[in-house]
Write a protein that holds these residues in place. Structure first.
Motif, mmCIF file in Angstrom:
data_model
loop_
_atom_site.group_PDB
_atom_site.id
_atom_site.type_symbol
_atom_site.label_atom_id
_atom_site.label_comp_id
_atom_site.label_asym_id
_atom_site.label_seq_id
_atom_site.Cartn_x
_atom_site.Cartn_y
_atom_site.Cartn_z
ATOM 1 N N LYS A 106 -16.420 17.175 -19.821
ATOM 2 C CA LYS A 106 -15.713 16.364 -20.817
ATOM 3 C C LYS A 106 -16.107 14.902 -20.667
ATOM 4 N N GLN A 107 -16.223 14.206 -21.811
ATOM 5 C CA GLN A 107 -16.573 12.790 -21.812
ATOM 6 C C GLN A 107 -15.399 11.980 -22.348
ATOM 7 N N PHE A 108 -15.093 10.898 -21.653
ATOM 8 C CA PHE A 108 -13.957 10.045 -22.007
ATOM 9 C C PHE A 108 -14.450 8.664 -22.428
ATOM 10 N N VAL A 109 -13.755 8.067 -23.384
ATOM 11 C CA VAL A 109 -13.968 6.656 -23.695
ATOM 12 C C VAL A 109 -12.611 5.964 -23.599
ATOM 13 N N VAL A 110 -12.585 4.845 -22.898
ATOM 14 C CA VAL A 110 -11.360 4.060 -22.735
ATOM 15 C C VAL A 110 -11.575 2.715 -23.414
ATOM 16 N N ILE A 111 -10.698 2.387 -24.355
ATOM 17 C CA ILE A 111 -10.839 1.147 -25.130
ATOM 18 C C ILE A 111 -9.706 0.199 -24.755
ATOM 19 N N THR A 138 -9.976 6.013 -12.360
ATOM 20 C CA THR A 138 -9.471 7.275 -11.796
ATOM 21 C C THR A 138 -10.254 8.463 -12.351
ATOM 22 N N LEU A 139 -10.504 8.470 -13.661
ATOM 23 C CA LEU A 139 -11.292 9.550 -14.260
ATOM 24 C C LEU A 139 -12.711 9.573 -13.699
ATOM 25 N N TYR A 184 -15.736 12.523 -13.777
ATOM 26 C CA TYR A 184 -15.963 12.597 -15.222
ATOM 27 C C TYR A 184 -16.863 11.463 -15.699
ATOM 28 N N GLU A 185 -17.500 11.690 -16.855
ATOM 29 C CA GLU A 185 -18.303 10.642 -17.488
ATOM 30 C C GLU A 185 -17.370 9.770 -18.322
ATOM 31 N N ASP A 218 -15.105 13.509 -26.124
ATOM 32 C CA ASP A 218 -14.055 14.524 -26.265
ATOM 33 C C ASP A 218 -12.677 13.889 -26.367
ATOM 34 N N ILE A 219 -12.445 12.850 -25.562
ATOM 35 C CA ILE A 219 -11.123 12.228 -25.498
ATOM 36 C C ILE A 219 -11.274 10.711 -25.502
ATOM 37 N N ALA A 220 -10.533 10.048 -26.392
ATOM 38 C CA ALA A 220 -10.498 8.580 -26.424
ATOM 39 C C ALA A 220 -9.107 8.122 -26.015
ATOM 40 N N ILE A 221 -9.068 7.129 -25.127
ATOM 41 C CA ILE A 221 -7.796 6.545 -24.694
ATOM 42 C C ILE A 221 -7.757 5.105 -25.177
#
Length: 218
Positions: A5-10, A22-23, A28-29, A70-73
């Motif tokens: 899973k790939q995360f983007v944090v804005i 933490t991710l 995780y990427e 996959d997931i944006a925060i």
């Protein structure tokens, strides 16, 4: 959740930084986006990619391939208007799961109405964490509630686990708990294997149901 899973944090305030690092440390990427050059420089070595841009620019987000995540925060804090705008754009651009930080209940209701998948309230949740830590029999250092039933949690390795491999402990079969990382003084082992040995002073990052967590030895 798989490690693919790939995360983007804005938004890289205190909350965004904590989530992103933490991710990343859990294997995780993670890409982070912020308009502040200083914030991006400060976090660049602690995540996979760090990009300085204005997240309110839809064309720039498209060029960045934001829909591939996959997931944006959305962790934008004080600017509620930007927080809502970016959340809406991410959904329209096709990000499967958008999680947004809300400042208060009214802000949260707006986010729910515009289609955000999950709204989080860091200040309120900190109070819940404190209450859990004060009433828990385990030495929890931190936990992140990922659903009403499941959490990611961090605790010092119980005495019963010391000098044993994860394979021998067989935590998934015994407790329904999975270890996603082991933090020692020297390193962080993300996705440890069955032959990983738990040492005195190690911190375990685990995922499991809140019910099963309470059954762990002290």
């Amino acid at each position: 959740m798989g490690k693919d899973k790939q995360f983007v944090v804005i938004g890289i305030g205190r909350f965004g930084r904590s989530v992103a690092t933490t991710l990343y440390n859990s294997g995780y990427e993670v890409m982070v986006i912020d308009h502040s050059e200083k914030e991006i420089q400060d976090i660049a070595d602690e995540v996979t990619h760090a990009v300085q841009l204005d997240a309110r620019d839809e064309d720039t987000l498209k060029k960045l391939g934001i829909r591939n995540f996959d997931i944006a925060i959305v962790a934008i804090g004080d600017d509620i208007q930007s927080n809502i705008l970016v959340s809406v754009m991410l959904k329209e651009l096709g990000v499967p799961t958008v999680i947004s930080k809300a400042k208060d209940a009214l802000h949260g209701r707006v986010l729910e109405k515009v289609g955000v998948d999950r709204v989080i309230y860091p200040e309120r949740d900190m109070g819940i964490k404190l209450a859990h830590s004060l009433t828990s029999t385990n030495d929890f250092l931190d936990f992140i509630e990922i659903s009403p039933e499941y959490s990611i949690f961090e605790l010092f390795a119980p005495k019963e686990f010391i000098n044993k491999t994860l394979g021998r402990l067989n935590l998934r079969a015994r407790y329904g708990i999975s270890v996603i990382a082991i933090k020692s003084q020297e390193e962080i082992i993300a996705g440890p294997g069955a032959d990983s040995v738990i040492r005195q002073g190690d911190i375990l990052i685990m995922i499991g149901s809140n019910k099963d967590i309470r059954s762990l030895p002290k």
